[in-house]
Motif scaffolding. Structure first.
Motif, PDB file in Angstrom:
ATOM      1  N   GLY A 187       0.777  -1.228   0.000  1.00  0.00           N
ATOM      2  CA  GLY A 187       0.000   0.000   0.000  1.00  0.00           C
ATOM      3  C   GLY A 187       0.808   1.276   0.000  1.00  0.00           C
ATOM      4  O   GLY A 187       1.954   1.308  -0.413  1.00  0.00           O
ATOM      5  N   SER A 188       0.182   2.318   0.508  1.00  0.00           N
ATOM      6  CA  SER A 188       0.781   3.651   0.535  1.00  0.00           C
ATOM      7  C   SER A 188       0.260   4.387   1.765  1.00  0.00           C
ATOM      8  O   SER A 188      -0.699   3.934   2.403  1.00  0.00           O
ATOM      9  CB  SER A 188       0.388   4.408  -0.733  1.00  0.00           C
ATOM     10  N   PRO A 189       0.849   5.533   2.109  1.00  0.00           N
ATOM     11  CA  PRO A 189       0.323   6.283   3.258  1.00  0.00           C
ATOM     12  C   PRO A 189      -1.153   6.645   3.094  1.00  0.00           C
ATOM     13  O   PRO A 189      -1.910   6.636   4.047  1.00  0.00           O
ATOM     14  CB  PRO A 189       1.197   7.537   3.303  1.00  0.00           C
ATOM     15  N   LYS A 190      -1.572   6.925   1.853  1.00  0.00           N
ATOM     16  CA  LYS A 190      -2.975   7.292   1.617  1.00  0.00           C
ATOM     17  C   LYS A 190      -3.892   6.077   1.709  1.00  0.00           C
ATOM     18  O   LYS A 190      -5.017   6.166   2.186  1.00  0.00           O
ATOM     19  CB  LYS A 190      -3.103   7.954   0.247  1.00  0.00           C
ATOM     20  N   TYR A 191      -3.420   4.919   1.222  1.00  0.00           N
ATOM     21  CA  TYR A 191      -4.214   3.684   1.234  1.00  0.00           C
ATOM     22  C   TYR A 191      -3.407   2.570   1.894  1.00  0.00           C
ATOM     23  O   TYR A 191      -2.905   1.669   1.215  1.00  0.00           O
ATOM     24  CB  TYR A 191      -4.600   3.278  -0.195  1.00  0.00           C
ATOM     25  N   PRO A 192      -3.266   2.588   3.213  1.00  0.00           N
ATOM     26  CA  PRO A 192      -2.381   1.639   3.894  1.00  0.00           C
ATOM     27  C   PRO A 192      -2.809   0.177   3.807  1.00  0.00           C
ATOM     28  O   PRO A 192      -2.008  -0.720   3.995  1.00  0.00           O
ATOM     29  CB  PRO A 192      -2.391   2.122   5.345  1.00  0.00           C
ATOM     30  N   ARG A 193      -4.048  -0.095   3.515  1.00  0.00           N
ATOM     31  CA  ARG A 193      -4.503  -1.490   3.440  1.00  0.00           C
ATOM     32  C   ARG A 193      -4.569  -2.027   2.005  1.00  0.00           C
ATOM     33  O   ARG A 193      -5.048  -3.118   1.756  1.00  0.00           O
ATOM     34  CB  ARG A 193      -5.862  -1.635   4.116  1.00  0.00           C
ATOM     35  N   SER A 194      -4.074  -1.248   1.056  1.00  0.00           N
ATOM     36  CA  SER A 194      -4.083  -1.699  -0.333  1.00  0.00           C
ATOM     37  C   SER A 194      -2.824  -2.517  -0.633  1.00  0.00           C
ATOM     38  O   SER A 194      -1.908  -2.580   0.173  1.00  0.00           O
ATOM     39  CB  SER A 194      -4.172  -0.500  -1.275  1.00  0.00           C
ATOM     40  N   MET A 195      -2.798  -3.143  -1.804  1.00  0.00           N
ATOM     41  CA  MET A 195      -1.645  -3.950  -2.201  1.00  0.00           C
ATOM     42  C   MET A 195      -0.721  -3.129  -3.086  1.00  0.00           C
ATOM     43  O   MET A 195      -1.174  -2.471  -4.017  1.00  0.00           O
ATOM     44  CB  MET A 195      -2.103  -5.185  -2.972  1.00  0.00           C
ATOM     45  N   GLY A 196       0.569  -3.195  -2.790  1.00  0.00           N
ATOM     46  CA  GLY A 196       1.557  -2.540  -3.626  1.00  0.00           C
ATOM     47  C   GLY A 196       1.815  -3.352  -4.892  1.00  0.00           C
ATOM     48  O   GLY A 196       1.363  -4.493  -5.023  1.00  0.00           O
ATOM     49  N   PRO A 197       2.578  -2.795  -5.841  1.00  0.00           N
ATOM     50  CA  PRO A 197       2.836  -3.475  -7.111  1.00  0.00           C
ATOM     51  C   PRO A 197       3.524  -4.835  -6.944  1.00  0.00           C
ATOM     52  O   PRO A 197       3.206  -5.780  -7.663  1.00  0.00           O
ATOM     53  CB  PRO A 197       3.736  -2.508  -7.878  1.00  0.00           C
ATOM     54  N   LEU A 198       4.458  -4.941  -6.008  1.00  0.00           N
ATOM     55  CA  LEU A 198       5.151  -6.215  -5.812  1.00  0.00           C
ATOM     56  C   LEU A 198       4.179  -7.298  -5.357  1.00  0.00           C
ATOM     57  O   LEU A 198       4.197  -8.422  -5.855  1.00  0.00           O
ATOM     58  CB  LEU A 198       6.287  -6.081  -4.804  1.00  0.00           C
ATOM     59  N   ILE A 199       3.298  -6.965  -4.421  1.00  0.00           N
ATOM     60  CA  ILE A 199       2.336  -7.946  -3.906  1.00  0.00           C
ATOM     61  C   ILE A 199       1.380  -8.375  -5.017  1.00  0.00           C
ATOM     62  O   ILE A 199       1.060  -9.552  -5.161  1.00  0.00           O
ATOM     63  CB  ILE A 199       1.558  -7.375  -2.700  1.00  0.00           C
ATOM     64  N   ARG A 200       0.957  -7.440  -5.835  1.00  0.00           N
ATOM     65  CA  ARG A 200       0.084  -7.789  -6.967  1.00  0.00           C
ATOM     66  C   ARG A 200       0.789  -8.750  -7.921  1.00  0.00           C
ATOM     67  O   ARG A 200       0.199  -9.714  -8.403  1.00  0.00           O
ATOM     68  CB  ARG A 200      -0.340  -6.543  -7.709  1.00  0.00           C
ATOM     69  N   LEU A 201       2.067  -8.471  -8.202  1.00  0.00           N
ATOM     70  CA  LEU A 201       2.829  -9.346  -9.092  1.00  0.00           C
ATOM     71  C   LEU A 201       2.980 -10.737  -8.488  1.00  0.00           C
ATOM     72  O   LEU A 201       2.782 -11.744  -9.174  1.00  0.00           O
ATOM     73  CB  LEU A 201       4.214  -8.745  -9.368  1.00  0.00           C
ATOM     74  N   LEU A 202       3.307 -10.802  -7.189  1.00  0.00           N
ATOM     75  CA  LEU A 202       3.451 -12.102  -6.532  1.00  0.00           C
ATOM     76  C   LEU A 202       2.160 -12.907  -6.624  1.00  0.00           C
ATOM     77  O   LEU A 202       2.177 -14.086  -6.988  1.00  0.00           O
ATOM     78  CB  LEU A 202       3.854 -11.925  -5.061  1.00  0.00           C
ATOM     79  N   LEU A 203       1.048 -12.286  -6.287  1.00  0.00           N
ATOM     80  CA  LEU A 203      -0.234 -12.983  -6.320  1.00  0.00           C
ATOM     81  C   LEU A 203      -0.606 -13.399  -7.743  1.00  0.00           C
ATOM     82  O   LEU A 203      -1.125 -14.494  -7.953  1.00  0.00           O
ATOM     83  CB  LEU A 203      -1.329 -12.111  -5.696  1.00  0.00           C
ATOM     84  N   HIS A 204      -0.311 -12.538  -8.708  1.00  0.00           N
ATOM     85  CA  HIS A 204      -0.586 -12.869 -10.113  1.00  0.00           C
ATOM     86  C   HIS A 204       0.204 -14.097 -10.553  1.00  0.00           C
ATOM     87  O   HIS A 204      -0.289 -14.917 -11.338  1.00  0.00           O
ATOM     88  CB  HIS A 204      -0.244 -11.669 -10.995  1.00  0.00           C
ATOM     89  N   ARG A 205       1.420 -14.258 -10.023  1.00  0.00           N
ATOM     90  CA  ARG A 205       2.277 -15.398 -10.364  1.00  0.00           C
ATOM     91  C   ARG A 205       2.059 -16.611  -9.466  1.00  0.00           C
ATOM     92  O   ARG A 205       2.755 -17.608  -9.579  1.00  0.00           O
ATOM     93  CB  ARG A 205       3.746 -14.983 -10.300  1.00  0.00           C
ATOM     94  N   GLY A 206       1.115 -16.511  -8.516  1.00  0.00           N
ATOM     95  CA  GLY A 206       0.822 -17.635  -7.638  1.00  0.00           C
ATOM     96  C   GLY A 206       1.797 -17.785  -6.492  1.00  0.00           C
ATOM     97  O   GLY A 206       1.919 -18.853  -5.903  1.00  0.00           O
TER      98      GLY A 206
END
Length: 87
Positions: free
Chosen positions: A17-36
């Motif tokens: 996430g980010s300071p504005k959206y602390p509970r969101s997923m950052g780009p790395l987490i999205r990539l990890l989940l996309h790759r399983g």
């Protein structure tokens, strides 16, 4: 080397996430989940766990054991992890 099944990351905004959206997923987490790949976060306020283990791993395993192939590294690392986690 293959894509790992799990990746341990710090719990900073870089990864989650980010300071504005602390509970969101950052780009790395999205990539990890996309790759399983399952992301593992170290507990909040415990960043020493990651650095401490990595230093111990480097000193006690990588610095002492000579390996000549990826298979030797994989098998030795798994055995070290098992010993470490059961003591």
């Amino acid at each position: 080397m293959d894509i790992p099944h799990r990746v341990q990351v710090d719990n900073t905004f870089t990864f989650a996430g980010s300071p504005k959206y602390p509970r969101s997923m950052g780009p790395l987490i999205r990539l990890l989940l996309h790759r399983g790949v399952e992301p593992w976060f170290i507990p909040p306020s415990d960043p020493w766990r990651n650095e401490r283990f990595n230093g111990f791993y480097q000193q006690s395993f990588l610095g002492k054991v000579e390996m000549f192939s990826v298979d030797e590294l994989k098998n030795g690392s798994l055995a070290f992890e098992k010993r470490h986690n059961t003591t």
